[in-house]
Write an enzyme that holds these catalytic residues in place. Structure first.
Site, PDB file in Angstrom:
ATOM      1  N   HIS A  70       0.843  -1.201   0.000  1.00 47.92           N
ATOM      2  CA  HIS A  70       0.000   0.000   0.000  1.00 47.92           C
ATOM      3  C   HIS A  70       0.872   1.243   0.000  1.00 47.92           C
ATOM      4  O   HIS A  70       2.040   1.202   0.342  1.00 47.92           O
ATOM      5  CB  HIS A  70      -0.957   0.012   1.194  1.00 47.92           C
ATOM      6  CG  HIS A  70      -0.286  -0.067   2.541  1.00 47.92           C
ATOM      7  ND1 HIS A  70       0.414  -1.177   2.967  1.00 47.92           N
ATOM      8  CD2 HIS A  70      -0.198   0.821   3.558  1.00 47.92           C
ATOM      9  CE1 HIS A  70       0.877  -0.968   4.189  1.00 47.92           C
ATOM     10  NE2 HIS A  70       0.538   0.243   4.573  1.00 47.92           N
ATOM     11  N   ALA A  71       0.270   2.347  -0.412  1.00 48.90           N
ATOM     12  CA  ALA A  71       0.929   3.647  -0.318  1.00 48.90           C
ATOM     13  C   ALA A  71      -0.079   4.609   0.304  1.00 48.90           C
ATOM     14  O   ALA A  71      -1.153   4.188   0.748  1.00 48.90           O
ATOM     15  CB  ALA A  71       1.383   4.126  -1.691  1.00 48.90           C
TER      16      ALA A  71
END
Lengths: 150, 89
Positions: A70-71
């Site tokens: 994820h970011a």
């Protein structure tokens, strides 16, 4: 989007089963491609997920064989959602005891709230020691939905 | 007691850490407020007693007086319970 069911976080386009990747970067890129195919995020978000590991290390490998790529929430996320990649051959993330990784879930969030219920439901699955292995046997989306819905 | 669950972005890993920490703390009978956050926010927070993070991220944390606990396996509640109990009890 109703989020009382974990299956709603995914779609047929975002679930990529028994794929091959030569590196952790390719594994995350696959998870990103699932998010793009489902209309959840753009290619730039995929790059951001890879950069997050380049910057902070493989801390996204949070359980044996399992990474949560994820970011940050950003304009590159079109709506919250998740993707799933299972790898026919696991890859090394440099994550010590949790290596090698054979399941990657990609997560895209628009804020700190909307995806929380789905994440909670995913956590309830991940707490079962056999969950990651059960995903590896999957060959179709319908069966995946069955597994995560009960 | 305030515990910060920390990851790079504050939306994924840290949230899972918080969920499992809440579960474990309840079992241990420890009352604590656990908040999920990102590294930058954590590094400017001074009112937490414990920073809870995943292995690999602890070197990025500037904890001040807070104790840092690094977890290898987020869903291994025994590891989480042992490390939290050792730090708090």
């Amino acid at each position: 989007m109703p989020n009382g069911n974990l299956a709603n976080a995914f779609s047929a386009e975002s679930v990529l089963l028994q794929r091959s990747a030569d590196s952790w970067r390719e594994a995350i890129a696959l998870a990103g491609s699932g998010l793009v195919a489902a209309g959840v995020a753009t290619d730039a978000y995929t790059q951001a997920m890879i950069e997050a590991v380049e910057t902070n290390g493989p801390y996204i490998v949070i359980a044996p064989g399992f990474a949560l790529a994820h970011a940050r929430p950003s304009a590159e996320v079109l709506r919250w959602g998740m993707s799933l990649v299972t790898l026919a051959e696991p890859v090394q993330f440099g994550a010590g005891d949790n290596d090698p990784v054979s399941v990657v879930v990609g997560l895209a969030a628009v804020d700190k709230q909307q995806h929380i219920v789905a994440l909670q439901l995913l956590a309830e699955k991940l707490i079962q020691p056999e969950f990651v292995n059960s995903l590896l046997k999957l060959s179709n989306f319908a069966r995946f939905v069955e597994i995560i819905s009960n | 007691m305030k515990i910060l669950a920390v990851c790079g972005e504050g939306i994924g890993t840290s949230v899972l850490l918080k969920m499992n920490a809440d579960r474990v703390l309840k079992r241990l009978g420890i009352e604590a407020l656990v908040e999920a956050t990102d590294i930058e926010t954590a590094n400017t927070t001074r009112d937490a007693q414990i920073f809870l993070t995943t292995a690999g991220l602890q070197d990025k944390l500037v904890a001040g007086a807070a104790e840092i606990i690094a977890i290898d396996k987020v869903f291994d509640l025994e590891e989480l319970s042992d490390k939290l109990a050792a730090a708090i009890l």
